[in-house]
Every structure is written in structure tokens, then in C-alpha cells.
Design an enzyme around this catalytic site. Structure first.
Site, PDB file in Angstrom:
ATOM      1  CB  SER A 244      -8.152   0.710   6.222  1.00 27.18           C
ATOM      2  OG  SER A 244      -8.836   1.924   6.371  1.00 27.18           O
TER       3      SER A 244
ATOM      4  CE  LYS B 159      -3.925   1.933   2.662  1.00 27.71           C
ATOM      5  NZ  LYS B 159      -4.772   1.698   3.858  1.00 27.71           N
TER       6      LYS B 159
ATOM      7  CB  SER C 130      -8.074   3.556   3.107  1.00 31.43           C
ATOM      8  OG  SER C 130      -7.132   3.046   4.050  1.00 31.43           O
TER       9      SER C 130
END
Length: 524
Positions: free
Chosen positions: A195, A76, A171
Site C-alpha cells: 500500500s 495518512k 491504499s
């Protein structure tokens, strides 16, 4: 080859059935072919191939570094990566190249993993849809799956065309989409309020949030320091355990990691549930929970009961306050953390030069999106002297009550809690963006956030397909630092449900029939 599990491909590499370079090239080709999913912000093609060739040499010499040697992974884009741009999906950090690796990234590299690139997210991880980043929204691979497309074709009310593509959740939506679409075998996410688990549920993959303090946060650009945890996304529970075995343990660079020794573990193949107690929190049967998700949850509880586990209703009475409490604490820590982005040392800098204060203001106005600016303003309001006791201190007290609820339930003999992960399956992007970021986060984090408040480990396991052919996930929450027990239960459940693999024929068909902009992926 790319549809196999991490453990299976690791065995194939060791047996010489495939080379690390060949495997890396196949992943890179699929990333390019599925570029319209917008799962990656940066693809480090040259660096990945160089790492794969080094891994291939180690295999020839019989000097492999570990079970991840030659395994393509993704990270990420809020983890620092030396030599690779790290943006947090924000204009504020466009062009920023860190001089160091996050500890979890370095641990992957030390095991010989091949880093393919950095995945897309909501800006600074503030969101639950992966729709609010500077590089555009991430598309859920299941939007183009054969399972979903065939169901839509039978629905006379469904319209043809692309506007119905689905969100990934957030996210860590880019990481979930990358694993789901077979472009990598594991990916790192971050989890502050759900997330990792939220997008794992919507994309049909396993998403693990370890206990707070078990995995280092060093190099993870912070959202909420007291709740941020590196997350793991894989296609099986066993694979999540393998990656956790690499990442767990004390880090001198992160004072919040526990100093107790961490020993990697393998999950048993034969699992007996007769002495296990599964708790079903009654507060999680909340308004807004879809009938399909409720039915899957109920069926899962029946599975455990029939297998000999004791299943009992439990109460977590302060659950309903978790989201409100989180919004206060999150905004307060965001206001503090975002203060470092002033345009002086790194990242975006405005051309305004009237004064230092004007430079700060212009830089932050240009660099941050509305969501980030809104949380900064809210946090500063909560931290005002006249508001500090009323909001911040009170929220900390509520957080303690939430943690105490879990402690009380677990002290009563419950081993693992079973809950939904999200209210329903993934929704179309056009429907999702009708609500603002905060409203969506309030709705989507309702089942996941409390575990962050208490610092407990939790994992999403894909559990069933909805009537529309979309993944529905369930969440297991365990005792602090009892990941082995948690993942053992999750593995047993995974084996029972036999969740079907995504059929991606529709992705390739979509690629050849629909033009897409590809400006958000930069091959290096």
C-alpha cells in the site's frame, strides 16, 4: 521552492533562504489550488501555521530540533493524531478525534516537522486504488502532467475531457499524490501488502516499506497486525533515508518492535557495486506484466551488470501462493480488528435501540462499506472452528514457505532482489472500477505482497516514463534490517535513471477550466 528535495529545503531553512512560515503557507496554498486531486481528507491549516511559527522562532534562536524542523509533511488518515480527526476514510470514524499521537507522528513532531494534514485512502486501507474511501477517489497528479497531456494530444483515439483521469494506486494514494504534487516534502503511508509501494510506483515517487519491527505501529489503526508497517513516501531515496532515521527504533508501546539499537544513517555519495549480487526472481515475470514494464526491468538489470554487479536469476517458488494466502490471513485479522468498532465508545453509532445486538448490527452496516463488510464476513468464515485448520493454519504454513524462499535466496549470496512494483503504469479510473476491489487487489499486489509475508524491507524507485508519459517503478527487496544496503543500491539506480520531475502546468490549467466539488477537504 516546493519542487526541491527534503534535504535541499532543510538546508535552505538553515541558511535563512526561506522561513518555515513562508514554506508552510506555500504548501497550504498549493493544497487549496489542487484540491480537486482529493489527496487530503483534513488540512490542519491553523495548527500547521502555529507549528511553522514555533519552528521559525527556534531558527531565530539557533535551537532547531533536527533536520525536519520546519519541513511540511502529511500523514495518512489511519494514523492517530491528537486533536485532528482520524477517519480511516470511513463513515465509521467520522468525527473521531484521538487523544494521542501515533508514535511515528510524535517522532516527526519532536523533530519539528510541520503537520499539514491527513491524506486520503481506501476505507481502512483495504484496496489498491484509493478509490473505495468514504471521501471519494484520489486523482493521480500525472493525469494533468504536461508529459501525459502532450502524449494524449498526439493520440487521435484519446478523447478530451476529464473522464480519463488516472488512479493513484492504494491504499496510500493520498500520501503519494501529496508528495507527487509538491504539496508536502514527505508523507507517511502504511504498507500491508504493497500500500506504500504501489501508489509510489503509479505516482512517480519513492515509497519505502521498512522491515517489520523496525518502525513502531503504535497508533496505526490496524488492518493486519502481523504485516502492517508504517511506510515513507518522498521524492528521493536520500529523503526516505532521512525520514527513516527519525522513525526507526524500539518503542515500548509496540512489543513487535525490535530492541536492538537503531542508528540513523546517511547514504554514501560514491557507490561501488562490484561486490554486489542482484537477484532477478523468475516468478515475477508473470502473465499480465506489461511489455513496457518488462523492458524497464530488463534494462535495469543490464545497468547493474554493466556497472560490475553480479546479476543472477533466482527462484521464489511459492510466490504464486502469496496473494491467496494473504486474502485468508488478511480477512481473519480484519474480522478480529474490526470487532472494536461497535459504536459504544467512539465513532459512528446507529439510532437503532431495540437491543444491544441490533445496535451493533445497524452501526456496522451503516459505518462500513461493502469491501470492509465482505472481509469481515470472510474472516469470520475462515475462523470458524470447522474451518480454522483448513484455512487459517494452512495459510500460516504457506506464509512460512514464502519466508523460507527469501531466506534461501539471500543465503546464497544475493544482496538485493530487483522486481517490478506493479504490472503497468496507472490506469484511468473508469477502467479501474470495472473490476471489484478484491480482483484489483489480487492483480495489483502480486509483486509487493510477498515482502510483507516475510517482513522484509522493500522500496519503489521511479524508473522510467511509459510511452504515454506515465511513471513506471521498480522494486528493490533487501535483507531484514539491512535498510542501509537496500537504500544505497536504490540510490545508485535512482542516479542512473534520472527520472524526470512531473511538469504540473496541466494541473493549473485544469483548475481554471474545470469545476470540481471540494467537499472532501476540511480546513481547520
Amino acid at each position: 521552492m516546493l519542487r526541491t528535495s527534503l534535504r535541499e529545503i532543510s538546508a535552505a531553512l538553515k541558511e535563512g533562504q526561506v522561513s518555515p512560515t513562508e514554506l508552510c503557507q506555500k504548501c497550504l496554498s498549493l493544497i487549496k489550488a489542487t484540491r480537486f486531486l482529493n489527496a487530503y481528507i483534513t488540512v490542519a491549516e491553523d495548527m500547521a501555521l502555529k507549528q511553522a511559527k514555533a519552528s521559525e522562532k527556534r531558527y531565530r534562536q539557533g535551537q532547531t530540533l533536527g533536520d525536519l524542523d520546519g519541513i511540511p509533511v502529511a500523514v495518512k488518515d489511519n494514523f492517530s493524531t491528537a486533536g485532528i480527526e482520524t477517519t480511516c476514510a470511513s463513515n465509521m470514524l467520522k468525527g473521531y478525534i484521538p487523544p494521542f499521537n501515533a508514535t511515528v507522528v510524535q517522532k516527526l513532531l519532536d523533530q519539528g516537522a510541520v503537520l499539514l494534514g491527513k491524506t486520503n485512502l481506501d476505507e481502512f486501507a483495504m484496496g489498491s486504488g484509493s478509490t473505495d474511501g468514504a471521501f471519494g477517489p484520489v486523482r493521480n497528479p500525472w493525469s494533468y502532467s504536461q508529459q501525459y497531456r502532450s502524449k494524449r494530444a498526439k493520440n487521435s483515439s484519446a478523447q478530451s475531457g476529464d473522464p480519463d483521469w488516472l488512479i493513484t494506486g492504494g491504499s496510500s494514494g493520498g500520501s503519494a499524490a501529496a508528495v507527487s504534487s509538491f504539496t508536502c516534502f514527505a508523507a507517511l503511508g502504511s504498507d500491508t501488502g504493497g500500500s506504500t509501494r504501489n501508489p509510489a510506483s503509479l505516482c512517480g515517487v519513492v515509497g519505502l516499506k521498512p522491515t517489520y519491527g523496525l518502525v513502531s505501529r503504535y497508533g496505526l489503526i490496524p488492518l493486519v497486525n502481523s504485516m502492517d508497517v508504517p511506510g515513507i513516501l518522498t521524492r528521493s531515496v536520500d529523503d526516505a533515508a532521512t525520514v527513516l532515521g527519525v522513525l526507526g527504533g524500539h518503542d515500548p508501546k509496540d512489543s513487535t518492535t525490535v530492541e536492538d539499537a537503531f542508528s540513523p544513517f546517511q547514504l554514501p555519495s560514491l557507490i561501488d557495486l562490484k561486490n554486489l549480487c542482484i537477484g532477478i526472481p523468475k516468478e515475477y515475470n508473470t502473465p499480465g506484466l506489461s511489455p513496457e514494464t518488462l523492458a524497464v526491468w530488463s534494462k535495469a538489470a543490464d545497468l547493474f551488470e554493466k556497472a560490475g554487479a553480479r546479476v543472477m536469476d533466482v527462484s521464489l517458488p511459492h510466490t504464486s501462493y502469496s496473494i491467496v494466502c494473504y486474502h485468508v490471513l488478511c480477512a481473519a485479522e480484519v474480522a478480529s480488528n474490526m470487532a472494536r468498532f461497535d459504536g459504544l465508545e467512539y465513532g459512528h453509532r446507529s439510532n437503532v435501540d431495540e437491543s444491544t445486538e441490533a445496535l451493533y448490527a445497524a452501526t456496522r452496516r451503516e459505518g462500513f462499506n461493502d469491501v470492509v463488510r465482505g472481509r469481515i464476513l470472510s474472516g469470520n468464515y475462515f475462523l470458524l472452528k470447522q474451518n480454522y485448520e483448513r484455512y487459517f493454519i494452512k495459510a500460516q504454513r504457506v506464509r512460512r514457505l514464502i519466508a523460507n524462499d527469501f531466506a534461501k535466496v539471500f543465503s546464497s549470496g544475493v544482496n538485493v532482489l530487483l522486481t517490478p512494483t506493479t504490472l503497468s503504469h496507472a490506469m484511468p479510473y473508469a477502467e479501474f472500477i470495472k473490476e471489484d476491489n478484491r480482483t484489483r487487489s489480487t492483480q495489483d499486489d502480486i509483486f509487493t505482497q510477498a515482502a510483507n509475508m516475510a517482513g522484509l524491507p522493500a522500496v519503489n524507485v521511479p524508473s522510467a516514463l511509459s510511452e504515454e508519459g506515465l511513471p513506471i517503478g521498480l522494486q528493490f527487496i533487501g535483507h531484514a534490517y539491512q535498510e542501509r544496503q537496500l537504500l544505497t543500491v536504490a540510490k545508485w539506480f535512482e542516479k542512473q535513471v534520472q527520472f524526470p520531475a512531473i511538469e504540473l502546468d496541466g494541473v493549473m490549467e485544469h483548475l481554471h477550466t474545470t469545476p470540481h466539488q471540494e467537499k472532501s477537504v476540511f480546513l481547520t
